[in-house]
Motif scaffolding. Sequence first.
Motif, PDB file in Angstrom:
ATOM      1  N   MET A   1       0.795  -1.228   0.000  1.00 53.30           N
ATOM      2  CA  MET A   1       0.000   0.000   0.000  1.00 53.30           C
ATOM      3  C   MET A   1       0.829   1.279   0.000  1.00 53.30           C
TER       4      MET A   1
ATOM      5  N   ASP B   1     -10.867  -3.684   4.014  1.00 59.30           N
ATOM      6  CA  ASP B   1     -10.924  -2.685   5.073  1.00 59.30           C
ATOM      7  C   ASP B   1      -9.782  -2.997   6.020  1.00 59.30           C
ATOM      8  N   HIS B   2      -8.920  -2.031   6.209  1.00 58.61           N
ATOM      9  CA  HIS B   2      -7.756  -2.309   7.049  1.00 58.61           C
ATOM     10  C   HIS B   2      -8.021  -1.890   8.483  1.00 58.61           C
TER      11      HIS B   2
ATOM     12  N   ARG C   1      -8.905   5.314   4.575  1.00 61.31           N
ATOM     13  CA  ARG C   1      -9.666   4.879   3.409  1.00 61.31           C
ATOM     14  C   ARG C   1     -10.312   3.520   3.650  1.00 61.31           C
ATOM     15  N   SER C   2     -11.422   3.298   2.999  1.00 56.43           N
ATOM     16  CA  SER C   2     -12.111   2.019   3.182  1.00 56.43           C
ATOM     17  C   SER C   2     -11.907   1.123   1.962  1.00 56.43           C
ATOM     18  N   ARG C   3     -12.456  -0.050   2.044  1.00 55.80           N
ATOM     19  CA  ARG C   3     -12.308  -1.068   1.005  1.00 55.80           C
ATOM     20  C   ARG C   3     -12.855  -0.571  -0.335  1.00 55.80           C
TER      21      ARG C   3
ATOM     22  N   ASN D   1      -7.190  -0.309  -2.089  1.00 54.65           N
ATOM     23  CA  ASN D   1      -7.606  -0.943  -0.833  1.00 54.65           C
ATOM     24  C   ASN D   1      -8.407  -2.189  -1.158  1.00 54.65           C
TER      25      ASN D   1
END
Lengths: 232, 180
Positions: free
Chosen positions: A44, A122-123, A140-142, A119
């Motif tokens: 990432m 979801d981290h 940030r989301s998935r 992404n």
Amino acid sequence: MSPKWAMAIDLDRCTGCGACVVACVAENNIPVVGEAEVEKGRLMQWLRVARYWDGEYPEAQAIYLPVPCMQCERAPCETVCPVYATYHNEDGLNAMVYNRCVGTRYCANNCPYSVRVFNWYDHKWEKPLDEQLSPDLTTRSRGVMEKCTFCIQRIRRAKETAAGEMREIRDGEVVPACVQTCPPGALLFGDLSDPHSGITRKLKDPRRFRLMEHLGTEPRVAYLKRQKGAGR
Amino acid sequence: MTRKRPPAARRIDPLDASGYLRDVAITCLALTLLLFPGAAFAETVPQPIAYSHKIHVTDYKLNCRFCHSSANKSQYANIPSVEKCMMCHRSIATDRPEVKKIARYWNGKKPIPWNKVIDVPNFVYFPHKKMVSAGIPCLTCHPGMDQAGTAVQNLEFGMGFCMDCHRKKKVSIDCWTCHY
């Protein structure tokens, strides 16, 4: 006048230590994905230090090339986004709007520098790691694409401070995390529209080149060529 | 209240909430309130202390920024500390049951666990200080707060609400101004 943000990377000074990458990860709430995901090419990091070998062993020399988003003035990623999630803003930056992104990944596929990251999940930041998240920007989301923003949160903060004091932004007031942390000072950031700024002077250097210039993307990140054998 | 017809020569601007349209709006609001008491306020969030914005702001004319003191300095309009409450309530209205609760937090050296009422999504950067320095009254985005008990959110903060004002005031409508 709106600024023209640009970055200069002096390859003569870069030692390939990777401090810029660490600073970027810490500043921008970038998730650490783990070994298995990296194997799938899902790292990432917004900024990578590419390593090349010059010459044959025993004379081989490593060449390090930090590659952030080039903030192209004619960005190939922008033209392919179907939802206008990546666009050119008034400062001439290649902006990425997470809440508009639908995750087609066309932009990343059209980026010649491969600096956009996606992404896939979801981290999560397990406690106490969530304490290190910066409140200045989104996590940030998935399903969302992301990339280097030239630390837009720092640019915004400098703009707000300057506006509060009724003045223009001073040269050197905006410092992205990578530039701030670089131990040998290989990175420099500034406003090209100011003829007296440090970056304008630095980029008059004849060693100046840009990555894949033949593509006509007009990158805002310029490099200063490493001189063979100079001091090493 | 009687509904007045506008004078024939007067142009009705749908965005101008004065005159005829205002009357209609007030009538509608009055009817709604009559039929559904409590409809004017969004769902109230339970709070540990029955604080009243009305008493402090409307009755005693405290400035919003007396308590929300970082609204002009920071991204956040802070929730005041127990210390800020005790600045006055060490000597004022100390016999009231709700004020006694503050004293209990103060003596126990514990913060008051207020519940968050107004929350903007994670992907929105909303700096209060920019709004204050632009001279936007607090009540523009927090209507009815001066008449409320504990905090209320009477407006839905959609992006359209922000954009209306940004367009009118000719300030930046670049996405990256608020979303990054």
